[in-house]
Design a protein around this motif. Structure first.
Motif, mmCIF file in Angstrom:
data_model
loop_
_atom_site.group_PDB
_atom_site.id
_atom_site.type_symbol
_atom_site.label_atom_id
_atom_site.label_comp_id
_atom_site.label_asym_id
_atom_site.label_seq_id
_atom_site.Cartn_x
_atom_site.Cartn_y
_atom_site.Cartn_z
ATOM 1 N N GLU A 17 23.452 -1.367 2.902
ATOM 2 C CA GLU A 17 23.821 -1.904 0.852
ATOM 3 C C GLU A 17 24.703 -2.264 0.454
ATOM 4 O O GLU A 17 25.103 -3.407 -0.229
ATOM 5 C CB GLU A 17 22.487 -1.503 0.083
ATOM 6 N N LEU A 118 9.121 1.449 6.611
ATOM 7 C CA LEU A 118 7.945 0.253 5.913
ATOM 8 C C LEU A 118 6.541 1.234 7.354
ATOM 9 O O LEU A 118 6.591 2.079 8.218
ATOM 10 C CB LEU A 118 7.844 -0.801 6.737
ATOM 11 N N VAL A 122 2.350 -2.336 7.468
ATOM 12 C CA VAL A 122 3.184 -3.336 6.892
ATOM 13 C C VAL A 122 4.295 -4.180 8.749
ATOM 14 O O VAL A 122 4.359 -5.211 8.407
ATOM 15 C CB VAL A 122 4.265 -3.268 6.164
ATOM 16 N N GLY A 162 11.785 -12.273 1.087
ATOM 17 C CA GLY A 162 10.627 -11.748 0.041
ATOM 18 C C GLY A 162 9.146 -12.119 0.481
ATOM 19 O O GLY A 162 8.095 -11.144 -0.953
ATOM 20 N N LYS A 163 8.250 -11.731 1.411
ATOM 21 C CA LYS A 163 7.362 -11.966 2.076
ATOM 22 C C LYS A 163 7.198 -10.361 2.226
ATOM 23 O O LYS A 163 5.329 -9.682 2.130
ATOM 24 C CB LYS A 163 6.842 -12.641 3.241
ATOM 25 N N PHE A 164 7.841 -9.581 2.603
ATOM 26 C CA PHE A 164 7.130 -8.208 2.677
ATOM 27 C C PHE A 164 7.918 -7.050 2.220
ATOM 28 O O PHE A 164 9.742 -6.835 1.901
ATOM 29 C CB PHE A 164 7.507 -7.850 3.679
ATOM 30 N N ASP A 165 7.739 -6.404 1.296
ATOM 31 C CA ASP A 165 8.634 -5.776 0.450
ATOM 32 C C ASP A 165 9.118 -4.452 1.327
ATOM 33 O O ASP A 165 8.503 -3.385 1.963
ATOM 34 C CB ASP A 165 8.338 -4.892 -1.102
ATOM 35 N N GLY A 166 10.413 -3.989 0.962
ATOM 36 C CA GLY A 166 11.429 -3.601 1.485
ATOM 37 C C GLY A 166 11.967 -3.480 3.376
ATOM 38 O O GLY A 166 12.552 -3.368 3.703
#
Length: 300
Positions: A17, A118, A122, A162-166
């Motif tokens: 990141e 995850l 998920v 934006g559809k799955f956190d992380g």
């Protein structure tokens, strides 16, 4: 593997990141891990150098107590205790890189589970969505299915964002080399595949070469010429690295190169530093032994 991979996955993720580059994240991962281990490795290095300097005295004990192993062991333990040397310290600390390497392999091989942390449910949802978009894992590649899935997600990021956190947009490209690829799988494209193929095939060779140089310089700086089993290991480890570098993802070669290069610099630097300290300690000890009879004579 979660308990051992979690801290290393967090570090690699933070570096990715920070840099936005998987290759630089892996390189910095190797540097940071080495810096954390440096105080322990330095202590081990000093103990090993002291042990090397004791070899003439150990050989003298071996001659003096030849045929009496119990007495020899007792005298050697006494010598190690007096000199503050732990002959096992080098072996113990040299084992640390192996669990780190295993953890890194799992983080690279199973990125959604370990790198992105995850859950299985998920991951199943992500796989289902990827399937509707045309994702199919290559036949016989179950071990690297999540790598292929991560690459598919990167190529179709607009459908996953934006559809799955992380979930992370993981880009394995580094210097135009696919760090998720196994170099052995690219031989069919050699030599016409251009730099992406040439670079991936060269990585295991570079990593093995640096590791051999590190082993050779380590033996030289320790003041011992390689022979017997030591010489065998000096050649065996780079050959194993070469073989593993071709059958495992290229990201591990990047780590080996960074780790070996840093270790090489560390070896040379610590050797010069501790040689000065040990020379000074031996000089001071010699002066004490010389002055002791003079002091006793003055007292008399």
């Amino acid at each position: 593997m979660s308990w051992i991979t979690a801290p290393f996955a967090w570090l690699l993720k933070a570096l990715y990141e920070l840099t936005g580059s998987y290759g630089w994240a892996v390189i910095l991962f190797g540097v940071v891990v080495n810096l954390i281990l440096l105080p322990f490795m330095a202590k081990s290095k000093k103990s090993m150098m002291r042990s090397t300097r004791l070899q003439p005295r150990i050989q003298e004990l071996q001659k003096r107590h030849e045929g009496n192993p119990q007495k020899l062991n007792a005298e050697m333990q006494k010598l190690y205790s007096e000199e503050g040397v732990n002959p096992m310290s080098g072996c113990l600390w040299s084992m640390i890189p192996f669990p780190i390497l295993i953890a890194l392999y799992y983080i690279i091989r199973v990125p959604l589970r370990y790198f992105m942390s995850l859950s299985e449910s998920v991951i199943a949802e992500i796989t289902t969505l990827a399937g509707t978009l045309g994702f199919t894992a290559a036949e016989g590649s179950q071990a690297y299915e999540q790598i292929y899935l991560a690459k598919f997600i990167h190529e179709h990021w607009a459908d996953f964002a934006g559809k799955f956190d992380g979930l992370i947009d993981l880009n394995y490209n580094f210097l135009h080399i696919d760090l998720a690829a196994q170099p052995s799988s690219l031989f069919s494209q050699f030599p016409g595949g251009g730099w992406p193929v040439w670079g991936a095939i060269l990585l295991p060779i570079i990593s093995a070469g640096i590791q051999f140089a590190m082993s050779f310089i380590t033996k030289r700086t320790n003041g011992s010429a390689p022979n017997g089993s030591t010489k065998t290991m000096m050649y065996m480890m780079p050959l194993m690295t070469l073989w593993m570098g071709y059958i495992l993802p290229s990201a591990l070669c990047i780590y080996w190169i960074a780790n070996s290069a840093f270790s090489l610099i560390q070896e040379v630097t610590l050797n010069k530093y501790f040689n000065k300290i040990l020379d000074r300690e031996e000089t001071e000890l010699s002066l004490i032994h010389i002055s002791e009879p003079t002091r006793q004579a003055e007292i008399s």
